[in-house]
Write a protein that holds these residues in place. Structure first.
Motif, PDB file in Angstrom:
ATOM      1  N   ARG A 267       0.669  -1.255  -0.035  1.00 43.71           N
ATOM      2  CA  ARG A 267      -0.153  -0.003   0.066  1.00 43.71           C
ATOM      3  C   ARG A 267       1.144   1.417  -0.073  1.00 43.71           C
ATOM      4  O   ARG A 267       0.118   2.141  -0.211  1.00 43.71           O
ATOM      5  N   VAL A 268       2.098   1.129   0.357  1.00 45.49           N
ATOM      6  CA  VAL A 268       2.969   2.437   0.326  1.00 45.49           C
ATOM      7  C   VAL A 268       3.697   2.820  -0.657  1.00 45.49           C
ATOM      8  O   VAL A 268       4.670   1.869  -1.008  1.00 45.49           O
ATOM      9  N   ALA A 269       3.336   3.910  -1.415  1.00 45.53           N
ATOM     10  CA  ALA A 269       4.195   4.305  -2.809  1.00 45.53           C
ATOM     11  C   ALA A 269       5.671   4.583  -2.268  1.00 45.53           C
ATOM     12  O   ALA A 269       5.883   5.194  -1.206  1.00 45.53           O
ATOM     13  N   GLY A 270       6.421   4.286  -3.163  1.00 42.74           N
ATOM     14  CA  GLY A 270       7.728   4.438  -2.920  1.00 42.74           C
ATOM     15  C   GLY A 270       8.560   3.238  -2.324  1.00 42.74           C
ATOM     16  O   GLY A 270       9.883   3.451  -2.323  1.00 42.74           O
ATOM     17  N   VAL A 271       7.937   2.452  -1.419  1.00 45.64           N
ATOM     18  CA  VAL A 271       8.386   1.170  -0.908  1.00 45.64           C
ATOM     19  C   VAL A 271       8.993   0.280  -1.809  1.00 45.64           C
ATOM     20  O   VAL A 271       8.165  -0.183  -2.259  1.00 45.64           O
ATOM     21  N   ALA A 272      10.195  -0.020  -1.732  1.00 41.86           N
ATOM     22  CA  ALA A 272      10.937  -1.127  -2.503  1.00 41.86           C
ATOM     23  C   ALA A 272      11.758  -1.930  -1.859  1.00 41.86           C
ATOM     24  O   ALA A 272      12.288  -1.778  -0.696  1.00 41.86           O
ATOM     25  N   ARG A 273      12.154  -3.189  -2.250  1.00 37.43           N
ATOM     26  CA  ARG A 273      12.741  -4.529  -1.718  1.00 37.43           C
ATOM     27  C   ARG A 273      13.086  -4.384  -0.198  1.00 37.43           C
ATOM     28  O   ARG A 273      13.739  -4.293   0.465  1.00 37.43           O
ATOM     29  N   LEU A 274      11.535  -4.787   0.060  1.00 34.62           N
ATOM     30  CA  LEU A 274      11.299  -4.909   1.654  1.00 34.62           C
ATOM     31  C   LEU A 274      11.728  -6.273   1.964  1.00 34.62           C
ATOM     32  O   LEU A 274      11.562  -7.363   1.279  1.00 34.62           O
ATOM     33  N   THR A 275      12.209  -6.179   3.248  1.00 44.03           N
ATOM     34  CA  THR A 275      12.860  -7.712   3.918  1.00 44.03           C
ATOM     35  C   THR A 275      12.363  -7.513   5.062  1.00 44.03           C
ATOM     36  O   THR A 275      12.364  -6.683   5.908  1.00 44.03           O
ATOM     37  N   ARG A 276      11.896  -8.781   5.767  1.00 45.23           N
ATOM     38  CA  ARG A 276      11.460  -9.034   7.238  1.00 45.23           C
ATOM     39  C   ARG A 276      12.487  -9.670   7.908  1.00 45.23           C
ATOM     40  O   ARG A 276      12.740 -10.666   7.485  1.00 45.23           O
ATOM     41  N   ILE A 277      12.944  -9.173   8.973  1.00 51.11           N
ATOM     42  CA  ILE A 277      13.843  -9.835   9.785  1.00 51.11           C
ATOM     43  C   ILE A 277      13.292  -9.859  11.252  1.00 51.11           C
ATOM     44  O   ILE A 277      13.152  -8.945  12.166  1.00 51.11           O
ATOM     45  N   LEU A 278      12.253 -10.960  11.346  1.00 53.09           N
ATOM     46  CA  LEU A 278      11.347 -11.111  12.433  1.00 53.09           C
ATOM     47  C   LEU A 278      11.646 -11.853  13.591  1.00 53.09           C
ATOM     48  O   LEU A 278      11.267 -11.810  14.676  1.00 53.09           O
ATOM     49  N   ASN A 279      12.842 -12.523  13.368  1.00 54.68           N
ATOM     50  CA  ASN A 279      13.209 -13.473  14.561  1.00 54.68           C
ATOM     51  C   ASN A 279      14.520 -12.791  15.443  1.00 54.68           C
ATOM     52  O   ASN A 279      15.153 -13.683  16.193  1.00 54.68           O
ATOM     53  N   ALA A 280      14.951 -11.487  15.061  1.00 52.11           N
ATOM     54  CA  ALA A 280      15.879 -11.023  15.888  1.00 52.11           C
ATOM     55  C   ALA A 280      15.287 -10.249  16.998  1.00 52.11           C
ATOM     56  O   ALA A 280      14.297 -10.415  17.353  1.00 52.11           O
ATOM     57  N   ARG A 281      16.260 -10.153  18.119  1.00 56.54           N
ATOM     58  CA  ARG A 281      15.847  -9.454  19.426  1.00 56.54           C
ATOM     59  C   ARG A 281      15.149  -8.310  19.214  1.00 56.54           C
ATOM     60  O   ARG A 281      13.897  -8.147  19.954  1.00 56.54           O
ATOM     61  N   VAL A 282      15.192  -7.330  18.295  1.00 61.01           N
ATOM     62  CA  VAL A 282      14.231  -6.338  17.754  1.00 61.01           C
ATOM     63  C   VAL A 282      13.947  -6.579  16.588  1.00 61.01           C
ATOM     64  O   VAL A 282      14.722  -6.385  15.605  1.00 61.01           O
ATOM     65  N   PRO A 283      12.891  -7.437  16.176  1.00 64.66           N
ATOM     66  CA  PRO A 283      12.389  -7.531  14.908  1.00 64.66           C
ATOM     67  C   PRO A 283      11.991  -6.190  13.999  1.00 64.66           C
ATOM     68  O   PRO A 283      11.459  -5.287  14.619  1.00 64.66           O
ATOM     69  N   ILE A 284      12.610  -6.412  12.872  1.00 62.38           N
ATOM     70  CA  ILE A 284      12.415  -5.265  12.060  1.00 62.38           C
ATOM     71  C   ILE A 284      11.985  -5.523  10.528  1.00 62.38           C
ATOM     72  O   ILE A 284      12.050  -6.626  10.210  1.00 62.38           O
TER      73      ILE A 284
END
Ligand code: GTP
Ligand code: MG
Length: 594
Positions: A267-284
């Motif tokens: 949904r967000v214009a301009g956002v590209a190459r998104l990756t999820r790092i969800l198992n880190a101490r601070v997920p991002i």
């Protein structure tokens, strides 16, 4: 302009165009200007500025008159700033006079309805469509762009040459700081990117805030640094009051960031190459914002990180020299390879900044955090998620003047003392604690121990290996030795901070390229033509021949240069233009942008 940030003792001049300068003149409840304003006041101003701003993609900076004329029909304009993203596309940041003005403008916007895969969404990121039919004539108002190419990073060769020509090492440090520190437009843009997300999320949630943190707001950021964002679920006391007996049925989920990632992606214009790092101490969730030309990291419910930025910002306000010193130390650490662009067994900029602040506490320039806590009142109480206590004095005007800036050392002296201090620091037995403002006993045998100021049982450098800690000890000694050797007054090619901030691998080459006594640097770009995608060794050799002496020197330099270039390619600098992403294809299909 600089006066208010100086004590009679401070010899550090705050630059005229400094990001925070304009905020210093805020007045509150009286006509007496305050020496310090709070972080919350700065953030409130930046958020308000973002709430009356849009970013419009245009054909070039010469679209200014037409854009100004068109937008003035709807609202009154305060300023227009121009910048180019990494792909060379042009954008204008328009700040309107009020938030209501912006609402009027957004009401006048249209959607692109030619593509069935697009469902329109309101956002501060727009583009300026070419006029249909007869072109409207707009009278020249005499208004000018507030800034052109406002997010351009300064040319490295020019910077190094100017540093070489400085009179003193202090001037060199000051120049590096002024040329590389995050500027006003870059900060505006970061708050607009946060605002864009907030608009999307607020259509789904009751009361969320997207708050920038880290070096984008803590006063230690350099041009081009990443944008750290946090999605905060802000429940006010009123919202949770027990007297309100009708309560929403709500969905409990520990996977909020997953939805945020999906929203960003879809949904967000301009956002590209998104990756999820969800198992880190601070997920991002990591992504690139193509229109703003930024690398962003979004985390969830981590307001302690915002308070950490607040703390660093406050210490920077108390001693402006700390910012210039930290910028230099960060550059030096990157040049020596002590910090790397990706995470690993080495230091990062945040603990390095804590090391600078700790050193300044030892020299009497900054108070300990414990002092700020002991001066705190009821209004300073902040408790973050998981009960992290982030209470410390916010209004620095209440701090006794003898608790900071208690020495006159210039930047050169401080830098030398910094390296000397850590050359002698007992890393084996001692931990660095800005809470105490003095070394404390290490609670375990990890090679480097830097106490997390807001969660003191944690070590922010727990990832640093024994080898990296040894390298740190070696590099601080080398740096101290280098600065000491500059004291004889002779200005060689790596005089002063040049010997600290130039990458070792390119130092030999750069030396060769400095011609004769004029110390003129030959730009890397001069060695290539525009069409040199893959320059040949022979091509470089022939162009370099007039600057260097022997074939061996040429061979060494060419090797170094190729290795540098391949490292840069691997380090993943954003190259939006070459990426055939779906959004790029979508943009090409759109009507012509003017
Ligand atoms: P650059 O992005 O390198 O310019 O610096 P930065 O200060 O923004 O660092 P980074 O993006 O790595 O981290 C963003 C913020 O997260 C920091 O400023 C800190 O407030 C916080 N942070 C980073 N590392 C740690 C850590 O190890 N522990 C804690 N508690 N906070 C951290
Ligand atoms: Mg950061």
């Amino acid at each position: 302009m600089s006066v208010l940030l100086q004590t009679s003792k401070c010899i550090f001049r705050k630059p005229f165009n400094n990001t925070f300068c304009k905020y210093v003149f805020l007045r509150k409840n009286s006509d007496v200007p305050k020496k310090f304003i709070t972080f919350d006041e700065v953030v409130a101003q930046r958020r308000a500025e973002a709430m009356r701003s849009v970013v419009v993609q245009v054909n070039s900076d010469s679209s200014f008159n037409e854009l100004y004329g068109y937008c003035s029909k709807y609202a009154s304009i305060k300023d227009i700033h121009h910048y180019k993203n990494t792909g060379g596309e042009h954008f204008m940041v328009i700040e309107f006079a009020s938030e209501d003005n912006l609402k009027d403008v957004l009401k006048s916007c249209s959607s692109h309805n030619k593509d069935h895969d697009v469902i329109s969404v309101q956002s501060p990121f727009l583009w300026f469509r070419a006029a249909v039919g007869n072109k409207e004539k707009f009278a020249d108002t005499g208004k000018k762009l507030a800034v052109k190419n406002g997010t351009e990073i300064c040319n490295e060769d020019v910077l190094l040459e100017d540093i070489l020509n400085c009179e003193t090492v202090s001037d060199q440090i000051q120049l590096l700081y002024e040329r590389t520190t995050l500027n006003d437009l870059s900060i505006r843009l970061r708050y607009i990117v946060a605002r864009q997300l907030e608009m999307i999320f607020n259509s789904l949630y009751t009361n969320v805030k997207i708050q920038p943190f880290g070096s984008s707001v803590n006063g230690f950021g350099r041009m081009g640094c990443d944008l750290d964002l946090v999605l905060i679920n802000s429940i006010t006391e009123e919202m949770g009051a027990a007297s309100r007996r009708l309560v929403f049925q709500e969905k409990r989920s520990a996977r909020q960031l997953e939805l945020a990632g999906a929203l960003l992606e879809l949904r967000v214009a301009g956002v590209a190459r998104l990756t999820r790092i969800l198992n880190a101490r601070v997920p991002i969730v990591k992504y690139a914002h193509e229109y703003a030309g930024l690398h962003c990291d979004l985390c969830y419910n981590n307001s302690a990180a915002v308070h950490m930025s607040e703390l660093l910002w406050q210490l920077g306000e108390l001693c402006a020299r700390s910012r210039a010193l930290a910028v230099l130390v960060r550059r030096w650490a990157a040049a020596t390879g002590l910090t790397q662009p990706h995470p690993g067994r080495w230091l990062t900029n945040f603990p390095l900044t804590l090391m600078v602040l700790f050193f300044l506490q030892r020299t009497g320039l900054l108070p300990s955090l414990n002092r700020l806590v002991s001066e705190a009142g009821k209004e300073d109480i902040r408790i973050a998620e998981e009960n992290v206590n982030c209470t410390f004095l916010r209004d620095l005007n209440k701090l006794p003047a003898d608790s900071y800036e208690q020495n006159d050392d210039d930047l050169q002296t401080l830098l030398f003392k910094f390296f000397e201090f850590y050359s002698q620091f007992d890393f084996q037995e001692k931990a660095i604690s800005i809470n105490e403002g003095k070394p404390i006993r290490k609670p375990n045998s990890l090679p480097l121990y830097i106490v997390n100021p807001l969660e003191q049982s944690l070590n922010v450098s727990r990832n640093v290996s024994y080898e990296e800690c040894e390298r740190l000890r070696l590099e601080v000694r080398n740096a101290a030795w280098h600065l000491e050797s500059c004291l004889d007054g002779k200005k060689s090619d790596d005089w002063g901070i040049l010997g600290l901030i130039e990458k070792k691998s390119s130092r030999g080459l750069k030396k060769l390229l400095r011609v004769g006594n004029s110390h003129r640097l030959v730009s890397m770009k001069d060695l290539f033509t525009d069409n040199d995608n893959e320059p040949s060794v022979e091509g470089i050799r022939s162009k370099m021949q007039k600057f260097v002496k022997t074939d061996k020197e040429v061979d060494t330099s060419v090797k170094e240069m190729k290795s540098e270039m391949s490292k840069e390619q691997k380090s993943g600098k954003i190259k939006f233009k070459n990426n055939q992403t779906a959004s790029a294809v979508y943009r090409i299909r759109r009507d012509k942008i003017i």
